[in-house]
Scaffold this motif. Structure first.
Motif, PDB file in Angstrom:
ATOM      1  N   ALA A 141      12.098  -0.530  -5.248  1.00 15.23           N
ATOM      2  CA  ALA A 141      11.177  -0.912  -4.013  1.00 15.23           C
ATOM      3  C   ALA A 141       9.786  -0.482  -3.936  1.00 15.23           C
ATOM      4  O   ALA A 141       8.980  -0.946  -3.638  1.00 15.23           O
ATOM      5  CB  ALA A 141      12.114  -0.348  -2.791  1.00 15.23           C
ATOM      6  N   VAL A 142       9.603   0.842  -4.607  1.00 10.66           N
ATOM      7  CA  VAL A 142       8.315   1.377  -4.676  1.00 10.66           C
ATOM      8  C   VAL A 142       7.580   0.408  -5.616  1.00 10.66           C
ATOM      9  O   VAL A 142       6.330  -0.021  -5.106  1.00 10.66           O
ATOM     10  CB  VAL A 142       8.397   2.851  -5.413  1.00 10.66           C
ATOM     11  N   LEU A 143       8.015   0.003  -6.633  1.00 11.88           N
ATOM     12  CA  LEU A 143       7.325  -0.983  -7.649  1.00 11.88           C
ATOM     13  C   LEU A 143       6.875  -2.170  -7.043  1.00 11.88           C
ATOM     14  O   LEU A 143       5.902  -2.912  -7.018  1.00 11.88           O
ATOM     15  CB  LEU A 143       8.126  -1.124  -9.012  1.00 11.88           C
ATOM     16  N   LYS A 144       7.931  -2.904  -6.207  1.00  7.04           N
ATOM     17  CA  LYS A 144       7.787  -3.972  -5.530  1.00  7.04           C
ATOM     18  C   LYS A 144       6.669  -3.924  -4.499  1.00  7.04           C
ATOM     19  O   LYS A 144       5.917  -4.653  -4.513  1.00  7.04           O
ATOM     20  CB  LYS A 144       8.960  -4.570  -4.857  1.00  7.04           C
ATOM     21  N   THR A 145       6.722  -2.880  -3.753  1.00 10.57           N
ATOM     22  CA  THR A 145       5.564  -2.542  -2.897  1.00 10.57           C
ATOM     23  C   THR A 145       4.338  -2.560  -3.432  1.00 10.57           C
ATOM     24  O   THR A 145       3.293  -3.114  -3.014  1.00 10.57           O
ATOM     25  CB  THR A 145       5.940  -1.221  -2.180  1.00 10.57           C
ATOM     26  N   LEU A 146       4.167  -1.576  -4.496  1.00  9.67           N
ATOM     27  CA  LEU A 146       2.734  -1.606  -5.406  1.00  9.67           C
ATOM     28  C   LEU A 146       2.317  -2.963  -5.834  1.00  9.67           C
ATOM     29  O   LEU A 146       1.263  -3.207  -5.537  1.00  9.67           O
ATOM     30  CB  LEU A 146       2.908  -0.579  -6.449  1.00  9.67           C
ATOM     31  N   ALA A 147       3.162  -3.673  -6.261  1.00  7.54           N
ATOM     32  CA  ALA A 147       2.831  -5.139  -6.692  1.00  7.54           C
ATOM     33  C   ALA A 147       2.412  -6.121  -5.635  1.00  7.54           C
ATOM     34  O   ALA A 147       1.349  -6.577  -5.791  1.00  7.54           O
ATOM     35  CB  ALA A 147       4.091  -5.781  -7.371  1.00  7.54           C
ATOM     36  N   GLU A 148       3.150  -5.915  -4.459  1.00  7.78           N
ATOM     37  CA  GLU A 148       2.753  -6.644  -3.447  1.00  7.78           C
ATOM     38  C   GLU A 148       1.254  -6.189  -2.889  1.00  7.78           C
ATOM     39  O   GLU A 148       0.454  -7.066  -2.665  1.00  7.78           O
ATOM     40  CB  GLU A 148       3.758  -6.618  -2.200  1.00  7.78           C
ATOM     41  N   ARG A 149       0.819  -4.885  -2.981  1.00  5.01           N
ATOM     42  CA  ARG A 149      -0.090  -4.381  -2.301  1.00  5.01           C
ATOM     43  C   ARG A 149      -1.205  -4.876  -3.382  1.00  5.01           C
ATOM     44  O   ARG A 149      -2.506  -5.453  -3.187  1.00  5.01           O
ATOM     45  CB  ARG A 149      -0.242  -2.954  -2.244  1.00  5.01           C
ATOM     46  N   VAL A 150      -1.057  -4.875  -4.754  1.00  6.07           N
ATOM     47  CA  VAL A 150      -2.283  -5.232  -5.685  1.00  6.07           C
ATOM     48  C   VAL A 150      -2.468  -6.611  -5.716  1.00  6.07           C
ATOM     49  O   VAL A 150      -3.386  -7.111  -5.558  1.00  6.07           O
ATOM     50  CB  VAL A 150      -1.764  -4.769  -7.161  1.00  6.07           C
ATOM     51  N   GLY A 151      -1.317  -7.555  -5.317  1.00  5.20           N
ATOM     52  CA  GLY A 151      -1.503  -8.854  -5.184  1.00  5.20           C
ATOM     53  C   GLY A 151      -2.290  -9.236  -4.145  1.00  5.20           C
ATOM     54  O   GLY A 151      -2.951 -10.197  -4.073  1.00  5.20           O
ATOM     55  N   ARG A 152      -2.270  -8.456  -2.747  1.00  7.69           N
ATOM     56  CA  ARG A 152      -2.979  -8.781  -1.818  1.00  7.69           C
ATOM     57  C   ARG A 152      -4.538  -8.361  -2.141  1.00  7.69           C
ATOM     58  O   ARG A 152      -5.432  -9.218  -1.360  1.00  7.69           O
ATOM     59  CB  ARG A 152      -2.440  -7.889  -0.442  1.00  7.69           C
TER      60      ARG A 152
END
Length: 79
Positions: free
Chosen positions: A21-32
């Motif tokens: 979940a932490v890695l998914k959240t980081l990936a989403e933030r970098v994507g934005r």
């Protein structure tokens, strides 16, 4: 106005589900952030490596990854 803040801290080592979940959240933030120009090419390269499970520097390999989040609620009344 009143503000209430709740902290959620999960120290290492994280369970696998929380780590994902932490890695998914980081990936989403970098994507934005990617299209905004706020991150340099070097920053994006570093994030791409850190978030790539095939890379030796993948954050998922680390045993010191932790989660700290804060949520604030602002309460107000109309005069």
């Amino acid at each position: 106005m009143t503000t209430r803040t709740a902290l959620d801290e999960q120290p290492p080592p994280l369970p696998d589900s929380t780590r994902r979940a932490v890695l998914k959240t980081l990936a989403e933030r970098v994507g934005r952030l990617r299209p905004t120009g706020l991150l340099t090419a070097a920053d994006l390269d570093a994030w791409d490596r850190l978030l790539n499970p095939a890379d030796e520097r993948w954050l998922g390999h680390r045993d010191d990854l932790f989660r700290l989040s804060a949520r604030s609620v602002h309460l107000g009344v109309r005069p």
